[in-house]
Motif scaffolding. Structure first.
Motif, mmCIF file in Angstrom:
data_model
loop_
_atom_site.group_PDB
_atom_site.id
_atom_site.type_symbol
_atom_site.label_atom_id
_atom_site.label_comp_id
_atom_site.label_asym_id
_atom_site.label_seq_id
_atom_site.Cartn_x
_atom_site.Cartn_y
_atom_site.Cartn_z
ATOM 1 N N LYS A 1 10.120 4.057 -1.065
ATOM 2 C CA LYS A 1 9.995 2.620 -1.288
ATOM 3 C C LYS A 1 9.879 2.324 -2.779
ATOM 4 N N GLU A 2 10.196 1.089 -3.156
ATOM 5 C CA GLU A 2 10.106 0.683 -4.556
ATOM 6 C C GLU A 2 8.646 0.613 -4.985
ATOM 7 N N ASP A 3 8.357 1.193 -6.145
ATOM 8 C CA ASP A 3 7.000 1.209 -6.673
ATOM 9 C C ASP A 3 6.807 -0.023 -7.557
ATOM 10 N N LEU A 4 6.004 -0.952 -7.092
ATOM 11 C CA LEU A 4 5.782 -2.208 -7.812
ATOM 12 C C LEU A 4 4.421 -2.192 -8.496
ATOM 13 N N VAL A 5 4.341 -2.822 -9.657
ATOM 14 C CA VAL A 5 3.092 -3.002 -10.380
ATOM 15 C C VAL A 5 2.919 -4.492 -10.635
ATOM 16 N N VAL A 6 1.816 -5.062 -10.196
ATOM 17 C CA VAL A 6 1.576 -6.480 -10.331
ATOM 18 C C VAL A 6 1.482 -6.839 -11.816
ATOM 19 N N LYS A 7 2.047 -7.978 -12.177
ATOM 20 C CA LYS A 7 2.104 -8.368 -13.597
ATOM 21 C C LYS A 7 0.711 -8.566 -14.172
ATOM 22 N N GLY A 8 -0.193 -9.161 -13.419
ATOM 23 C CA GLY A 8 -1.530 -9.440 -13.940
ATOM 24 C C GLY A 8 -2.522 -8.315 -13.756
ATOM 25 N N ALA A 9 -2.080 -7.124 -13.371
ATOM 26 C CA ALA A 9 -2.990 -6.021 -13.097
ATOM 27 C C ALA A 9 -3.372 -5.284 -14.376
ATOM 28 N N ASP A 10 -4.530 -4.652 -14.341
ATOM 29 C CA ASP A 10 -4.922 -3.711 -15.389
ATOM 30 C C ASP A 10 -4.247 -2.382 -15.051
ATOM 31 N N LYS A 11 -3.153 -2.069 -15.734
ATOM 32 C CA LYS A 11 -2.248 -1.022 -15.275
ATOM 33 C C LYS A 11 -2.903 0.357 -15.252
ATOM 34 N N VAL A 12 -3.744 0.674 -16.238
ATOM 35 C CA VAL A 12 -4.370 2.001 -16.272
ATOM 36 C C VAL A 12 -5.279 2.184 -15.065
ATOM 37 N N VAL A 13 -6.171 1.230 -14.832
ATOM 38 C CA VAL A 13 -7.081 1.323 -13.683
ATOM 39 C C VAL A 13 -6.317 1.193 -12.380
ATOM 40 N N TYR A 14 -5.274 0.358 -12.381
ATOM 41 C CA TYR A 14 -4.452 0.143 -11.184
ATOM 42 C C TYR A 14 -3.815 1.452 -10.715
ATOM 43 N N VAL A 15 -3.376 2.284 -11.653
ATOM 44 C CA VAL A 15 -2.747 3.562 -11.302
ATOM 45 C C VAL A 15 -3.788 4.623 -10.976
ATOM 46 N N LEU A 16 -4.931 4.598 -11.671
ATOM 47 C CA LEU A 16 -5.950 5.626 -11.451
ATOM 48 C C LEU A 16 -6.737 5.416 -10.160
ATOM 49 N N ALA A 17 -6.811 4.191 -9.658
ATOM 50 C CA ALA A 17 -7.643 3.907 -8.480
ATOM 51 C C ALA A 17 -7.254 4.738 -7.253
#
Length: 446
Positions: A77-93
């Motif tokens: 599936k396509e890996d999406l990252v929300v625009k308003g997310a804190d990307k470092v914490v979003y990936v580490l969670a």
């Protein structure tokens, strides 16, 4: 059989070569992953059987490869990252959520420490490692996993995931205190925090028989820890769309699902170790088969116990509805924690009296008499309270109608309060049309 001395089995650990330690770690990881794949299919099959419908039956024989097909689907599936997310914490969670679930399995014994087996010519116990504070290690790793859920909800930058993360934080402090108290009862009774020592002390009776209250409290707490029904409040799809994982997709979403099922297997293994005899064979088998607890056979018994507890998780999901948020908090703070505290005091008192050389009758007298007196006083207090309760004609203050906008913003009614009737605007249709429609309705009804 003589009672083992504290920590006498720990000298069996720390003697393995590096390649054997690595092999054991790989085995623990593979055991958890394969068990998760089987558990997902088993859950779908069992729930389908309970609900009289067809489960997975397309991928592989009897649908056994459905879990693998789901994993491939999520990976593609396509890996999406929300625009308003804190990307470092979003990936580490997701990583923070998944890794502790594997770590706790390092101290689970698959066999007796003294009855070593041979692996490529090297004698070794069927356990990765053990140390004097293994129970604290399990509690520490379990508490770290909750941070992944909280950080996932916060870092997504969305309302529903944030609510799921906050629910998870409140849920954690509700059940982990009771879980720690149930662990403390096991520690006080066995005199050791080592998992191998705790299993060694469960002879001839398991701690589920000797400490039934601790076992029940831990079973309830472990369901809450894994966010499974009926305690799946952080991911309540009816209220929060999907909870903390709403904004996740592809492999990051799969890691949350993997962490949930790995946690199911891990807490089942912990329950088996602390309360169900661990690797020991059940009583009917051990009574007539002396070799049931030797060699590689203990792995069979603990695996069966883990699967029975996993079936208990599945049974709950197919049986009970989700609790409300306030109901779970009330269960944790007003039931589990007080019961665990009182039970821990009783267990500590019993062990202290037994260590002083008091007999069974004296222990029952000194511990049971105060408990019976307290229960009697509680019953009398409840009986007197019921006699003084006001009748239905004496309405308690705060009951009846209330203004939901009195504080400047809408609030829901309390139990017993009644909302005022909602005003309805008159219809916009002409009176002749309304009369015609009403006449048509009456004619159809007649």
């Amino acid at each position: 059989m003589t009672t083992p001395q504290p920590y006498e089995t720990l000298h069996f650990f720390g003697q393995d070569p590096w390649w054997l330690v690595l092999l054991k770690a790989v085995f623990c990881f593979a055991f958890l992953v394969l068990t998760v794949l089987v558990t997902i299919v088993w859950e779908r099959k069992v729930v389908a059987w309970m609900q009289l419908r067809i489960g997975p039956n397309r991928h592989g024989p009897w649908g056994l490869l459905q879990s693998l097909a789901d994993g491939v689907k999520l990976a593609l599936k396509e890996d999406l990252v929300v625009k308003g997310a804190d990307k470092v914490v979003y990936v580490l969670a997701p990583i923070v959520c998944a890794i502790p679930a594997f770590m706790a399995f390092a101290v689970i014994p698959f066999g007796p420490a003294g009855e070593e087996v041979s692996v490529f010519g090297t004698r070794t116990p069927l356990q990765l490692t053990d140390f004097p504070v293994a129970l604290l290690y399990i509690l520490a790793t379990a508490s770290i996993g909750i941070y992944g859920i909280v950080l996932a909800g916060w870092s997504s930058g969305s309302t529903y995931p944030l609510l799921g993360g906050l629910r998870s934080a409140a849920q954690m402090i509700s059940y982990e205190i009771a879980m720690g108290l149930s662990f403390a009862a096991v520690f006080v009774y066995s005199g050791s925090m080592s998992t191998s020592e705790i299993v060694a002390h469960q002879q001839p009776k398991w701690f589920a028989v000797l400490l039934p209250v601790s076992f029940i409290v831990y079973v309830i707490a472990m369901v809450g820890e894994t966010n499974r029904a009926p305690f799946d409040l952080p991911e309540a799809e009816g209220e929060l769309v999907g909870g903390f994982n709403t904004e996740y997709s592809s492999l990051k979403f799969a890691m949350f699902m993997l962490a949930e099922y790995v946690n199911m297997v891990t807490v089942s293994a912990v329950a088996s170790t602390l309360f169900l005899g661990g690797w020991r064979a059940p009583w009917p088998v051990s009574a007539f088969w002396e070799g049931a607890n030797h060699g590689w056979l203990p792995m069979l018994w603990i695996t069966l116990k883990i699967q029975l507890l996993v079936f208990f998780f599945i049974w709950l999901r197919g049986t009970l509805p989700r609790l409300r948020y306030d109901q779970f908090m009330k269960l944790g703070w007003k039931v589990l924690i007080p019961v665990s505290l009182v039970w821990l005091v009783l267990i500590a008192s019993v062990r202290a009296l037994r260590n002083e050389g008091y007999g069974f009758g004296e222990v029952v007298l000194y511990v049971g008499a105060p408990v019976g007196a307290i229960l009697l006083l509680a019953l009398v207090r409840d009986f007197l309270r019921k006699e003084k309760e006001p009748g239905p004609e004496q309405e308690a203050p705060g009951k009846g109608e209330f203004d939901p906008m009195a504080g400047g913003y809408p609030v829901p009614p309390l139990p017993g309060q009644v909302l005022p009737p909602v005003p309805r605007r008159p219809g916009r249709a002409p009176k002749q049309l309304q009369d015609a429609l009403n006449g048509a309705d009456h004619s159809e009804g007649s």
